[in-house]
Design a protein around this motif. Structure first.
Motif, short mmCIF file in Angstrom:
data_model
loop_
_atom_site.label_atom_id
_atom_site.label_comp_id
_atom_site.label_asym_id
_atom_site.label_seq_id
_atom_site.Cartn_x
_atom_site.Cartn_y
_atom_site.Cartn_z
N LEU A 25 0.75 -1.13 -0.14
CA LEU A 25 0.02 0.05 -0.26
C LEU A 25 0.72 1.37 0.23
O LEU A 25 0.64 2.04 -0.82
CB LEU A 25 -0.86 -0.12 1.03
CG LEU A 25 -2.20 -0.95 1.18
CD1 LEU A 25 -2.97 -0.94 2.27
CD2 LEU A 25 -2.96 -0.80 -0.16
N VAL A 26 1.91 1.26 0.62
CA VAL A 26 2.83 2.41 0.65
C VAL A 26 3.59 2.51 -0.88
O VAL A 26 3.36 3.44 -1.33
CB VAL A 26 4.05 2.19 1.57
CG1 VAL A 26 5.34 3.09 1.30
CG2 VAL A 26 3.56 2.28 3.13
N ALA A 29 0.77 4.18 -2.82
CA ALA A 29 0.41 5.37 -2.30
C ALA A 29 0.40 6.55 -3.39
O ALA A 29 1.27 6.65 -4.31
CB ALA A 29 1.00 5.87 -0.86
N PRO A 30 -0.45 7.51 -3.43
CA PRO A 30 -1.49 7.74 -2.61
C PRO A 30 -2.80 6.99 -2.99
O PRO A 30 -3.88 7.14 -2.36
CB PRO A 30 -1.63 9.37 -2.57
CG PRO A 30 -1.39 9.75 -4.07
CD PRO A 30 -0.44 8.67 -4.33
N ASP A 31 -2.84 6.46 -4.17
CA ASP A 31 -3.86 5.88 -4.80
C ASP A 31 -4.67 4.83 -3.89
O ASP A 31 -5.89 4.64 -3.93
CB ASP A 31 -3.83 5.39 -6.09
CG ASP A 31 -3.55 6.70 -6.98
OD1 ASP A 31 -3.95 7.99 -6.92
OD2 ASP A 31 -2.96 6.55 -7.92
N GLY A 32 -3.55 3.81 -3.33
CA GLY A 32 -4.32 2.63 -2.63
C GLY A 32 -4.47 1.55 -3.87
O GLY A 32 -4.52 1.88 -5.04
N GLU A 37 -7.14 -6.61 -5.74
CA GLU A 37 -5.84 -6.08 -6.24
C GLU A 37 -4.80 -6.50 -5.27
O GLU A 37 -3.57 -7.07 -5.67
CB GLU A 37 -5.53 -4.66 -6.63
CG GLU A 37 -6.44 -4.01 -7.87
CD GLU A 37 -6.66 -2.94 -8.07
OE1 GLU A 37 -6.77 -2.22 -9.08
OE2 GLU A 37 -6.55 -1.84 -6.89
N ILE A 38 -5.05 -6.41 -3.98
CA ILE A 38 -4.01 -6.72 -2.99
C ILE A 38 -3.85 -8.21 -3.03
O ILE A 38 -2.81 -8.82 -2.95
CB ILE A 38 -4.43 -6.22 -1.60
CG1 ILE A 38 -4.43 -4.71 -1.47
CG2 ILE A 38 -3.22 -6.81 -0.49
CD1 ILE A 38 -4.98 -3.89 -0.37
N ALA A 39 -4.96 -8.89 -2.92
CA ALA A 39 -4.95 -10.41 -2.94
C ALA A 39 -4.31 -10.82 -4.20
O ALA A 39 -3.38 -12.01 -3.85
CB ALA A 39 -6.48 -10.94 -2.84
N ASN A 76 -1.84 4.57 5.90
CA ASN A 76 -2.00 5.95 6.72
C ASN A 76 -0.60 6.29 7.06
O ASN A 76 0.17 6.01 7.92
CB ASN A 76 -2.74 5.44 8.00
CG ASN A 76 -3.03 6.97 8.75
OD1 ASN A 76 -2.37 7.95 8.58
ND2 ASN A 76 -3.79 6.63 9.57
N LEU A 77 0.14 7.03 6.01
CA LEU A 77 1.21 7.68 6.19
C LEU A 77 1.62 8.61 7.16
O LEU A 77 2.74 8.42 7.86
CB LEU A 77 1.74 8.06 4.80
CG LEU A 77 1.56 6.97 3.45
CD1 LEU A 77 2.17 7.69 2.20
CD2 LEU A 77 2.72 5.72 3.70
#
Length: 124
Positions: A25-26, A29-32, A37-39, A76-77
Motif C-alpha cells: 500500500l505504501v 500511495a496515494p491511490d491505494g 488487487e492486494i490479494a 496511513n502514512l
C-alpha cells in the motif's frame, strides 16, 4: 502518540502478511488498492486477506473507503511518520536531528548484530 497506540500499531504489523500488505500500500500511495488487487499481487486468498485488512484498519495503519461495491485501502502514512517520530523523539539525548547523521550515530552507538545474522535454526 502514546505507548498504547504504538503497541497497537506494532501488534498489527507483527505478521509477515500484514507487513507485505502495508509495504504494498505504501508503494501504491496515494491511490491505494482495492482488496482484490492486494490479494492478487500478494497471492493471498480473499478470506485470509480480509482478516488482516480488518486488523490493520482497526489499528489505524490503513484507511478504507467504499467505491461502489469495492473497498479501497490506503496506507496511513501520517500515522507511520508519527510512529517514527515517537520512536526517535529521545534519540541522542533529546536531539533527534543527530539520529540521522550516520557519523554521530556511529560515534554514540555500539554496533549490533543484524537480526538475520543472529537467527539460528531451532535445536533438534
Amino acid at each position: 502518540m502514546d505507548t498504547q497506540l504504538a503497541t497497537t500499531i506494532f501488534e498489527s504489523l507483527a505478521s509477515a502478511v500484514r507487513l507485505d500488505v502495508y509495504r504494498l500500500l505504501v508503494k501504491n500511495a496515494p491511490d491505494g488498492l482495492v482488496a482484490g488487487e492486494i490479494a492478487a499481487q500478494l497471492g493471498l486468498p480473499p478470506t485470509n486477506l480480509s482478516f488482516h485488512l480488518k486488523a490493520m484498519t482497526y489499528s489505524g495503519l490503513i484507511n478504507v473507503t467504499a467505491e461502489g461495491r469495492y473497498q479501497r485501502y490506503r496506507a496511513n502514512l501520517l500515522l507511520m511518520h508519527d510512529l517514527i517520530a515517537y520512536l526517535t523523539a529521545e534519540c541522542c539525548t533529546g536531539h533527534p536531528e543527530q539520529c540521522f547523521d550516520a557519523d554521530a550515530v556511529n560515534a554514540c552507538c555500539e554496533p549490533t548484530l543484524s537480526l538475520s545474522s543472529t537467527q539460528t535454526d531451532s535445536p533438534s
